[in-house]
Enzyme design. Structure first.
Site, PDB file in Angstrom:
ATOM      1  N   ALA A  81       0.720  -1.228   0.054  1.00 26.41           N
ATOM      2  CA  ALA A  81      -0.116  -0.052   0.094  1.00 26.41           C
ATOM      3  C   ALA A  81       0.691   1.146  -0.087  1.00 26.41           C
ATOM      4  O   ALA A  81       2.113   1.136  -0.231  1.00 26.41           O
ATOM      5  CB  ALA A  81      -0.900   0.152   1.206  1.00 26.41           C
ATOM      6  N   ASN A  82       0.082   2.372   0.040  1.00 29.24           N
ATOM      7  CA  ASN A  82       1.005   3.824   0.298  1.00 29.24           C
ATOM      8  C   ASN A  82       0.145   4.590   1.174  1.00 29.24           C
ATOM      9  O   ASN A  82      -0.786   4.182   1.809  1.00 29.24           O
ATOM     10  CB  ASN A  82       1.230   4.235  -1.134  1.00 29.24           C
ATOM     11  CG  ASN A  82       0.134   4.656  -1.911  1.00 29.24           C
ATOM     12  OD1 ASN A  82      -0.840   5.469  -1.274  1.00 29.24           O
ATOM     13  ND2 ASN A  82      -0.296   4.010  -2.968  1.00 29.24           N
ATOM     14  N   ARG A  83       0.946   5.810   1.656  1.00 32.24           N
ATOM     15  CA  ARG A  83       0.390   6.748   2.627  1.00 32.24           C
ATOM     16  C   ARG A  83      -0.820   7.554   2.038  1.00 32.24           C
ATOM     17  O   ARG A  83      -1.050   8.604   2.748  1.00 32.24           O
ATOM     18  CB  ARG A  83       1.425   7.590   3.056  1.00 32.24           C
ATOM     19  CG  ARG A  83       2.475   6.754   3.738  1.00 32.24           C
ATOM     20  CD  ARG A  83       3.453   7.613   4.354  1.00 32.24           C
ATOM     21  NE  ARG A  83       4.650   7.152   4.835  1.00 32.24           N
ATOM     22  CZ  ARG A  83       4.753   6.408   6.162  1.00 32.24           C
ATOM     23  NH1 ARG A  83       3.649   6.489   6.721  1.00 32.24           N
ATOM     24  NH2 ARG A  83       5.664   5.716   6.449  1.00 32.24           N
ATOM     25  N   ALA A 125      -3.516   7.197  -5.877  1.00 35.05           N
ATOM     26  CA  ALA A 125      -1.899   7.069  -5.600  1.00 35.05           C
ATOM     27  C   ALA A 125      -2.069   5.374  -6.128  1.00 35.05           C
ATOM     28  O   ALA A 125      -2.118   4.734  -5.092  1.00 35.05           O
ATOM     29  CB  ALA A 125      -1.462   6.979  -4.298  1.00 35.05           C
TER      30      ALA A 125
END
Ligand code: C5P
Length: 405
Positions: free
Chosen positions: A214-216, A280
């Site tokens: 995942a990402n932020r 994102a």
């Protein structure tokens, strides 16, 4: 005289049905309030009221033929659709609703209704059995989903002797009030009649049933863009990866987890006038996600995780067949901000890249400093709350769409 509709251009489609006689009074009431009424009399409508009466009351030309040599030399049906502030169909028959729900354009009224971008309001009038028929229910639901408004029908006596029920056309003054309400809701809504699809949030790419990449991304900027587009009057589908912020108001939200699901959901939301790709999206996913949880073994780590590239959703749509007229990408960069964004404009088939420097706490934060990049050049905006960035972007998109036409 009141002039609540002063300067408004109303295209009135007079359909077939005994209620067509009320359309004559309706024309008078609309004009009393300052509206200019351009009538289209359908073939069925002309069985109930004459072109002469309609023309005399509206004090203008009555349009009735899709293939009229006089009216169509300048593609009149497109012009009629574009020149109106609102199209009112009164009476709207079951047949007209079915044609509209199916997108049929076999007569002048049908062609105008299909070409229109302004709000459309229907005042149905039909026998109660026709109004309650599952086919008409289905069509009404489809039309509502397309953003078409309804006024009535009302309960009352039918033309058919002894019958009463839901199906009477609303009275002219009630229809006028609905027109006023629709047009005032419309004020300051530069994207009304437009469809938009927005991606937001991160994607989660499974490694096994419990672990993921995942990402932020918080989804804050994407959700704010979706909400601002809706506030500006657009019909918005927001395709969101997993986020912990609330759904924006007035937006249809489709929740997805992976990039592949996000692409499929975006494609399903087309056609759209505007595509804004804020998500994102994970660049890679596990090449072969395990179907069972990968067991932990003491003193031993699993081998390297094989990754495979995800589709680029923005580039796929930006170069794809159903491309929205206006395609906007975001570029989160930590260095060489504008250089990278410029390359992205072309590679992704976007009309605009909104570049932001994410080296600070932009990702997950509530403020953003963006730079707009189009073929025409670059523009720097000051640091603003993400909601304000979104509102300004929505206004800009409306202008860009207007310029493209
Ligand atoms: O190439 P980069 O990830 O920096 O591009 C960012 C832009 O492309 C954003 O608009 C993002 O939503 C979009 N994008 C996408 N699908 C991907 C990667 C990026 O839609 N797989």
């Amino acid at each position: 005289m009141e002039s609540t509709l002063s300067g408004k251009r109303i295209l009135l489609v007079v359909g077939g049905g005994i209620a067509a006689y009320k359309a004559l009074d309706l024309i008078r009431r609309l004009r009393e309030r300052g509206a200019a009424v351009t009538p289209i009399l359908t073939a069925a409508g002309a069985q109930f009221v004459t072109p002469l009466a309609v023309g005399a009351l509206s004090a203008t030309h009555v349009y009735d033929d899709l293939f009229s040599r006089d009216d169509e030399q300048d593609v009149g049906h497109i012009r009629l659709a574009r020149e109106a502030d609102l199209i009112l169909v009164a009476p709207a028959t079951a047949d007209r609703m079915a044609q509209m729900a199916a997108g049929l354009a076999g007569d002048l009224a049908g062609a105008v209704l299909l070409a229109a971008r302004c709000p459309i309001l229907l005042a149905p009038a039909m026998n109660p059995a026709m109004w309650m028929h599952p086919a008409t229910r289905r069509n009404a639901a489809l039309l509502e989903r397309d953003g078409i408004g309804f006024v009535g029908p009302e309960h009352g006596e039918m033309a058919e002797a002894g019958e009463s029920g839901l199906g009477r056309m609303s009275e002219p003054l009630a229809i006028v009030a609905a027109v006023e309400a629709r047009l005032s809701a419309q004020g300051g809504k530069p994207l009304s009649g437009r469809r938009a699809v927005v991606t937001s949030g991160p994607t989660h790419e499974p490694i096994d049933p419990v672990r993921y990449i995942a990402n932020r991304s918080s989804g804050r900027q994407g959700h704010a863009v979706a909400e601002a587009l809706a506030e500006a009057g657009a019909q918005v589908t927001l395709v969101s990866g997993p986020v912990s912020i609330p759904d924006p108001a007035g937006v249809h939200v489709v929740r997805v987890e992976t990039a592949l699901q996000m692409l499929a959901a975006v494609e399903a939301a087309l056609p759209a006038d505007i595509g804004v790709f804020v998500a994102a999206v994970a660049d890679w996913r596990a090449a072969e996600p395990a179907s069972d949880k990968i067991k932990k073994r003491v003193g031993e780590a699993p081998g390297p995780l094989a990754l495979t590239e995800n589709p680029d959703i923005l580039a796929t749509i930006g170069h794809g067949p159903g491309r929205p007229r206006l395609v906007v990408g975001f570029a989160a960069e930590t260095s060489s901000l504008m250089g990278n964004a410029r390359a992205k404009l072309e590679r992704k088939g976007a009309d605009m890249i909104v570049a932001n420097d994410v080296s600070g706490d932009v990702m997950g934060g509530t403020r953003n400093r963006v730079h707009l990049l189009t073929a025409a050049g670059a523009e720097d905006w000051p640091e603003l709350p993400k909601a304000e960035v979104a509102r300004r972007l929505a206004r800009r998109f409306a202008t860009m769409l207007g310029d493209m036409e």
